[in-house]
Design a protein around this motif. Sequence first.
Motif, PDB file in Angstrom:
ATOM      1  N   ARG A   1      23.198  32.372 137.727  1.00 18.44           N
ATOM      2  CA  ARG A   1      23.475  33.791 137.569  1.00 18.44           C
ATOM      3  C   ARG A   1      22.693  34.369 136.388  1.00 18.44           C
ATOM      4  N   SER A   2      22.683  35.690 136.316  1.00 24.49           N
ATOM      5  CA  SER A   2      21.940  36.363 135.248  1.00 24.49           C
ATOM      6  C   SER A   2      22.662  36.298 133.914  1.00 24.49           C
ATOM      7  N   ARG A   3      23.923  35.971 133.944  1.00 19.01           N
ATOM      8  CA  ARG A   3      24.747  35.948 132.731  1.00 19.01           C
ATOM      9  C   ARG A   3      25.370  34.597 132.590  1.00 19.01           C
ATOM     10  N   PRO A   4      25.403  34.044 131.402  1.00 15.55           N
ATOM     11  CA  PRO A   4      26.169  32.808 131.232  1.00 15.55           C
ATOM     12  C   PRO A   4      27.658  33.104 131.329  1.00 15.55           C
ATOM     13  N   GLY A   5      28.436  32.088 131.562  1.00 10.62           N
ATOM     14  CA  GLY A   5      29.890  32.280 131.575  1.00 10.62           C
ATOM     15  C   GLY A   5      30.553  31.824 132.847  1.00 10.62           C
ATOM     16  N   GLY A   6      29.804  31.822 133.949  1.00  5.64           N
ATOM     17  CA  GLY A   6      30.389  31.367 135.215  1.00  5.64           C
ATOM     18  C   GLY A   6      31.646  32.139 135.549  1.00  5.64           C
ATOM     19  N   SER A   7      32.721  31.410 135.788  1.00  7.37           N
ATOM     20  CA  SER A   7      33.970  32.041 136.224  1.00  7.37           C
ATOM     21  C   SER A   7      34.542  32.981 135.164  1.00  7.37           C
ATOM     22  N   LEU A   8      34.135  32.787 133.897  1.00 10.54           N
ATOM     23  CA  LEU A   8      34.700  33.635 132.836  1.00 10.54           C
ATOM     24  C   LEU A   8      34.379  35.108 133.074  1.00 10.54           C
ATOM     25  N   ASN A   9      33.221  35.364 133.724  1.00  5.91           N
ATOM     26  CA  ASN A   9      32.839  36.743 133.963  1.00  5.91           C
ATOM     27  C   ASN A   9      33.694  37.412 135.033  1.00  5.91           C
ATOM     28  N   GLY A  10      34.364  36.598 135.830  1.00 11.91           N
ATOM     29  CA  GLY A  10      35.178  37.177 136.891  1.00 11.91           C
ATOM     30  C   GLY A  10      36.649  37.162 136.589  1.00 11.91           C
ATOM     31  N   THR A  11      37.072  36.391 135.581  1.00 13.28           N
ATOM     32  CA  THR A  11      38.511  36.248 135.353  1.00 13.28           C
ATOM     33  C   THR A  11      38.973  36.911 134.067  1.00 13.28           C
ATOM     34  N   MET A  12      38.032  37.225 133.165  1.00 16.23           N
ATOM     35  CA  MET A  12      38.366  37.903 131.912  1.00 16.23           C
ATOM     36  C   MET A  12      39.395  37.158 131.079  1.00 16.23           C
ATOM     37  N   GLN A  13      39.374  35.828 131.145  1.00 17.59           N
ATOM     38  CA  GLN A  13      40.281  35.097 130.265  1.00 17.59           C
ATOM     39  C   GLN A  13      39.751  35.165 128.846  1.00 17.59           C
ATOM     40  N   GLY A  14      40.653  35.256 127.893  1.00 18.59           N
ATOM     41  CA  GLY A  14      40.244  35.359 126.504  1.00 18.59           C
ATOM     42  C   GLY A  14      40.049  33.991 125.871  1.00 18.59           C
TER      43      GLY A  14
END
Lengths: 85, 981
Positions: free
Chosen positions: B204-217
Amino acid sequence: MLIIPCPWCGDRDESEFSYGGAARPLPSLDADAEAWRHALYSHDNPKGWREELWFHEFGCRKWVVVRRHTVSQEIVDSRQPENPS
Amino acid sequence: MTAANQTRRLAEGGLVDRTRPLAFTFNGRVLCGYKGDTLASALMANGVDVVARSFKYHRPRGIMTDGPEEPNAVVTVGEGSSRTPNLKATEVVLHDGLVARSQNCWPSVDHDVGAVTGLAAPLLGAGFYYKTFMAPRGAWPRLYERLLRHAAGLGRAPKGHDPDSYEHRHSHCDVLIVGAGPAGLAAARLLIQAGLRLILCDERSRPGGSLNGTMQGIDGESGSAWAQRVAEEIAASPDVSVLLDTSAVWLGDHRLVTLVERRRGAGGVAERLWLVRPRHVVLATGAIERPLCFPGNDRPGIMLASAAAAYIHRYGVAPGKRAVIHTNNDSGYGVLRHLCQAGIDVKTIIDTRPRDAIGEAALDMIRDVDVLAGHRIVATAGRHRLRRINACAADGSRRSIDADLMCVAGGWSPTLHLLGHRGGTLRHDEDNAACGDDVAVAGAAAGVSGLAECLADGARAAGTVLQALGRDIPEFRAPEVDAETETLSGSPNGPSCSTLDVRQQRAAFVDLQNDVTALDLMRAIDEGYGAIEHLKRYTTSGMGTDQGKLGNVMTIDIVAEATGQPVEEVGHTTFRPPYTPVTLGALVGHARDEHLFPTRQTPFHHRHLAAGALMELSGPWHYPKCYPRDGETVDGAIEREVRTVRNAVGFVDMSTLGKFEIMGSDAGIFLERAYASRVENLALGRCRYALMLREDGVVLDDGTVARMAADRWHVTASTAHADEVWRHLERLRQVEWPELDVLLVDVGEQWAGLALAGPHARDVLADVAPELDVSPEALPFLGFRETRFDGARARVFRISYSGELAYEIYVGARHGDRLWNAVMAAGTPFGIAPYGVEALDVMRIEKGHCAGSEFDGRTTPAELGLGRMTRRDTPFLGHALGRQRSIHQRLVGLVSTDRRTPIPRGAILVAGTARSRSLGHVTASVVSPTLGQPVALAMLQGSFCPDDGELRAVSPVAVLDVAVEITGLPFYDADGGRMRA
């Protein structure tokens, strides 16, 4: 793509080599046809370790004997071909 | 075209850059998205529901996922020659000016004529190609194939020259981490502390994987901000590369990992293929959510629950207005919060499980939501978008729910495709030990669920790598996960495909891209294709461009249910690279046009060009075809060149021949063993034509052997076989007969050679090499002399290929230009002219000499009429088996019966009618300028006898049928008087 350890040049990429089949000496020239037929056509097809010949064509141009695992593709060592006799 | 048209874009939120609007067109409509969008998210923001039509039934399909698992939204991007078909809209990064079109529909994606095939669905079941279009056989190429290819299209390949550029890059590192999600980032952090060289890539264009879709802190900030910060920290470390928009597509032998970096729209190369050889690989590839199988599960508006959350949080797009959640496990309840945050109205959760199987935590999350436990979906409605869902309880009571969005949560499958490339079978409970000690799997890919657990697992995987490398393991400081935002995890504990009746099976899609339904699978199983690999091939389930990333799990479930086997025994189909489709451009890289493969030039290359040669590639060699003069046709030039040689004198470049020097006290013995012809008794200053056989008695090559000294020989190999002969001779020397005192030197590139041929060849040679006695007595046919040319060493062989009086002169490669000039100057009074490979070929056919088309790896000396060139007394390589070979065919000369019609090249020989059994083939054919008639060489079966009928040369390709007669060989100068002159 394998990494093949050449006894002369060290670890090199497979693309530098040509494959030469199983490393087994040919019969002597005056051996009968049966011996030759056996040597050419009755090959083992081992699932596991086997020794095979590779020609370091785009390197030192030496034929080398490589021990490769036919399932895992692991290569443990290589050596110069010996006198078959 | 304004941002205002983005009707489904949320007022705020998302990780897109709203200050950077990007204009793009879809099916000719100009739309607007933002930097950070994928094509899929931008289409969704603009309210585009139907993105594509399905492969077989042309059903309207929308966006179902947010990643490479997308089965539906397959589009063509770009225009003209830079068009790329079959891209998943979910993988296409939006850039300004992007042009995309739907595929597989006509006249438009909203009104597709092909949709009538849906009415014929009962005829188009599994294996329909094989069953429906059986007879008549003749109709296949003409009718059926055209029909099918038109109806079932997967985009069209561009025709022109691709204007984009591509490159390959080779790289090494200590550890390659695939996936910059929580586990990958945690692993990278630890490995950097240990000072390792690292490549971290993410599709993906952004690192983070699932973090970008779940907004977990994490650590007091949002997950995506945390990931961004950590990735920047990692990228700033020495010896680290972070590659985004980069998919790892193949984990090959000895850890050669192929990455594809997509840079289209970024300027410079469009795509870059990385060939990375790490010492260790960490697969932090995450997991793909599973869909569920129910009737009407393919309607636009039905998407994975995780994808719905990703569209909301990552792109700030509302995937619908009124949603229903459909699940068989607790994780489906987690999406509720995301939908509510986006203001999407959720009234109902349809859970396939009975109420007592639902977890407490899941039930705690629901407020004002109706949970239909133990329900299954029996139908969905809506023409271009989901409108209504009909659910049915175990007791048969039905409910109808209005919704335009259904979030499907069927549990998670670890993304282990790369591991599968190593061979073997992945099991349900695969443990890390089975991956080999050079590959570690971390996080959701290892079956771990929960954010804190995935972070810890990344650190654990990094630890195993460090341990294997003998490094100390730095202390892992676990990031603090905000418990408030923790998502729900859950393994499926309800059925994923409920038992359906036949009518429902027909509408329940398993492979959405290939339009494979549950009914297709059931029928195929009934017909005996129950083994998973058979089922795949028979139904094409999992054979689309998504390679069944969603559908395969459903397929396995259905087979398990239908056959009563446990899922583990059903197994899975082989995972083959690439993980996601790769463009041919990326695979090819720079290797196109003149860089397609390395080519070679002879020392005379520039002289050929200056002489007006028409050059062509012959193997790797740039070689003159002929030298047409002003106003001369190619055929005219060839004919003139042949006449020049036959009547005066011509010359030809011989530098491409393989040339080896063989020396040592055992050199004679070595050659005697390697060649079938007698060579050891060759006198000094003489050369001989000799044959080399393979171990099985088939001809390997022919060439000349010359004796320069008692222990020193010069041998040649044909241009085409030079490398093979070298390998062969070196193998004999190094491996088979190392006891012989012999040394081989490849001198092929040291010598520039010209052959002088024609009645005046001797006159020209006398002028070029004045120190050499060229009289027939001093230099007879098959003589060899060393002499000097203009102060340089030269070798002269009296060998003839053309059949005329001929000499080959070799000088050092750097003296080539001078040799050419000298030959031209000496020959001009005789009308000398250079000749090319075509004239060379014409003359060898006239002389009946064998070349590559006769030495085709199947012919023996006896079959080629060269039996007299093999020894009978002493053994040689190929002797034992060669002498046992029966003669199946023989080389013959052919002329056309009418003496006028050319004999088609490559034609099949038959006796009687054109439909008779093949009796052999034409190997070389030419209209002889010397004889004024067509002549050909052919291999004819020994079983042919003239009583069988008239012999005909038939070419089904050229649609030619020519009556031919057998003649003796050679066609020209049978007693060889001219070359011995």
